[in-house]
Design a protein around this motif. Sequence first.
Motif, short mmCIF file in Angstrom:
data_model
loop_
_atom_site.label_atom_id
_atom_site.label_comp_id
_atom_site.label_asym_id
_atom_site.label_seq_id
_atom_site.Cartn_x
_atom_site.Cartn_y
_atom_site.Cartn_z
N LYS A 18 0.84 -1.22 0.00
CA LYS A 18 0.00 0.00 0.00
C LYS A 18 0.87 1.26 0.00
N ASP A 19 2.18 1.07 -0.27
CA ASP A 19 3.14 2.18 -0.26
C ASP A 19 3.30 2.82 1.12
N GLY A 20 3.07 2.01 2.17
CA GLY A 20 3.29 2.51 3.53
C GLY A 20 4.77 2.53 3.85
N ASP A 21 5.15 3.36 4.82
CA ASP A 21 6.57 3.47 5.21
C ASP A 21 6.89 2.39 6.23
N ILE A 22 7.41 1.27 5.76
CA ILE A 22 7.64 0.15 6.68
C ILE A 22 8.85 0.39 7.60
N SER A 23 9.67 1.38 7.28
CA SER A 23 10.84 1.65 8.13
C SER A 23 10.42 2.22 9.49
N ARG A 24 9.17 2.69 9.59
CA ARG A 24 8.68 3.29 10.86
C ARG A 24 8.05 2.25 11.78
N ILE A 25 7.95 1.01 11.33
CA ILE A 25 7.27 -0.01 12.13
C ILE A 25 8.27 -0.74 13.03
N ALA A 26 7.90 -0.86 14.30
CA ALA A 26 8.72 -1.60 15.26
C ALA A 26 7.83 -2.60 16.00
N SER A 27 8.41 -3.75 16.32
CA SER A 27 7.64 -4.77 17.04
C SER A 27 8.60 -5.64 17.84
N VAL A 28 8.10 -6.17 18.94
CA VAL A 28 8.88 -7.14 19.71
C VAL A 28 8.04 -8.40 19.93
N ALA A 29 8.73 -9.53 20.04
CA ALA A 29 8.09 -10.80 20.37
C ALA A 29 8.54 -11.17 21.78
N SER A 30 7.65 -11.00 22.76
CA SER A 30 8.01 -11.21 24.17
C SER A 30 7.94 -12.69 24.53
N PHE A 31 9.11 -13.26 24.73
CA PHE A 31 9.26 -14.69 24.96
C PHE A 31 9.60 -14.92 26.44
N PHE A 32 8.77 -15.70 27.12
CA PHE A 32 8.92 -15.88 28.57
C PHE A 32 9.91 -16.99 28.89
N VAL A 33 10.69 -16.76 29.95
CA VAL A 33 11.81 -17.66 30.21
C VAL A 33 11.65 -18.42 31.53
N SER A 34 11.80 -17.76 32.67
CA SER A 34 11.90 -18.49 33.94
C SER A 34 10.65 -19.30 34.29
N ARG A 35 9.49 -18.87 33.80
CA ARG A 35 8.26 -19.63 34.09
C ARG A 35 8.36 -21.06 33.54
N ILE A 36 9.10 -21.22 32.45
CA ILE A 36 9.26 -22.56 31.86
C ILE A 36 10.06 -23.45 32.81
N ASP A 37 11.17 -22.91 33.35
CA ASP A 37 11.96 -23.71 34.30
C ASP A 37 11.14 -24.07 35.53
N THR A 38 10.36 -23.12 36.02
CA THR A 38 9.54 -23.39 37.21
C THR A 38 8.60 -24.56 36.95
N ALA A 39 7.93 -24.53 35.79
CA ALA A 39 6.97 -25.60 35.45
C ALA A 39 7.67 -26.94 35.22
N VAL A 40 8.78 -26.91 34.48
CA VAL A 40 9.52 -28.15 34.19
C VAL A 40 10.09 -28.73 35.48
N ASP A 41 10.72 -27.88 36.28
CA ASP A 41 11.33 -28.34 37.54
C ASP A 41 10.30 -28.98 38.46
N ASN A 42 9.08 -28.43 38.47
CA ASN A 42 8.02 -29.01 39.30
C ASN A 42 7.70 -30.44 38.86
N GLN A 43 7.66 -30.65 37.55
CA GLN A 43 7.39 -32.01 37.04
C GLN A 43 8.56 -32.95 37.34
N ILE A 44 9.78 -32.44 37.20
CA ILE A 44 10.96 -33.25 37.49
C ILE A 44 10.97 -33.66 38.97
N THR A 45 10.72 -32.69 39.84
CA THR A 45 10.70 -32.95 41.29
C THR A 45 9.66 -34.01 41.64
N ALA A 46 8.49 -33.92 41.00
CA ALA A 46 7.42 -34.90 41.25
C ALA A 46 7.87 -36.29 40.81
#
Length: 217
Positions: free
Chosen positions: A40-68
Amino acid sequence: AIQQLISEGINVNVTLLFSQDVYEQVTNAYITGLELLAAKDGDISRIASVASFFVSRIDTAVDNQITAQLKTTTDTPQRDLLKSLLGRVAIANAKLTYKRYQNIYSSTRWQKLASQGAQTQRLLWASTGTKNPHYSDVLYVEELIGSDTVNTIPPATLSAFRDHGHPKSSLTEGLDDAQSTLSKLQQAGISLQRITDQLLTEGVQLFIGAFDQLLSA
């Protein structure tokens, strides 16, 4: 929704990402949105975005299963396998996600947009305070340093890193180990997909609760 908003020139913070596959879907939506905006001839150089990827919550959930499992497993090799995975899955998952980021943004499809000034959708590491007191208090900072990333570090973690953290380009290190860690997790009978699906469900519920509370106030 991501694709639509980006195509209309609206910046987006995509949050509550836990899975590599879902991350890839998000990235494709971002790139498609940019392509539609460019058409559409938009100025794509002005667009910014982030993908927020969660980290420690995964260890908490995995560790709980391992401990069990450790409470009921007497098999020595199985116990050793389980113990070797404690506190290692979240970083392995994040590093392999960053590898996908690098692959996607080195593609010919992306280069066409980059030539028009497009910015990559940066990976943002969320949930990077260490929940487990047995782990380093800078674990999710030291191991996740790399180009074009953001880390939303809690104040106490930032103070700890300023005091005794070691800055290094760590995101591209130990990728074979990361792959091995996720393979061992599967071998141990723990499904990372089931965990990430559950974390997403819980995360959305927390956001709904917080937003409803805000509106009722």
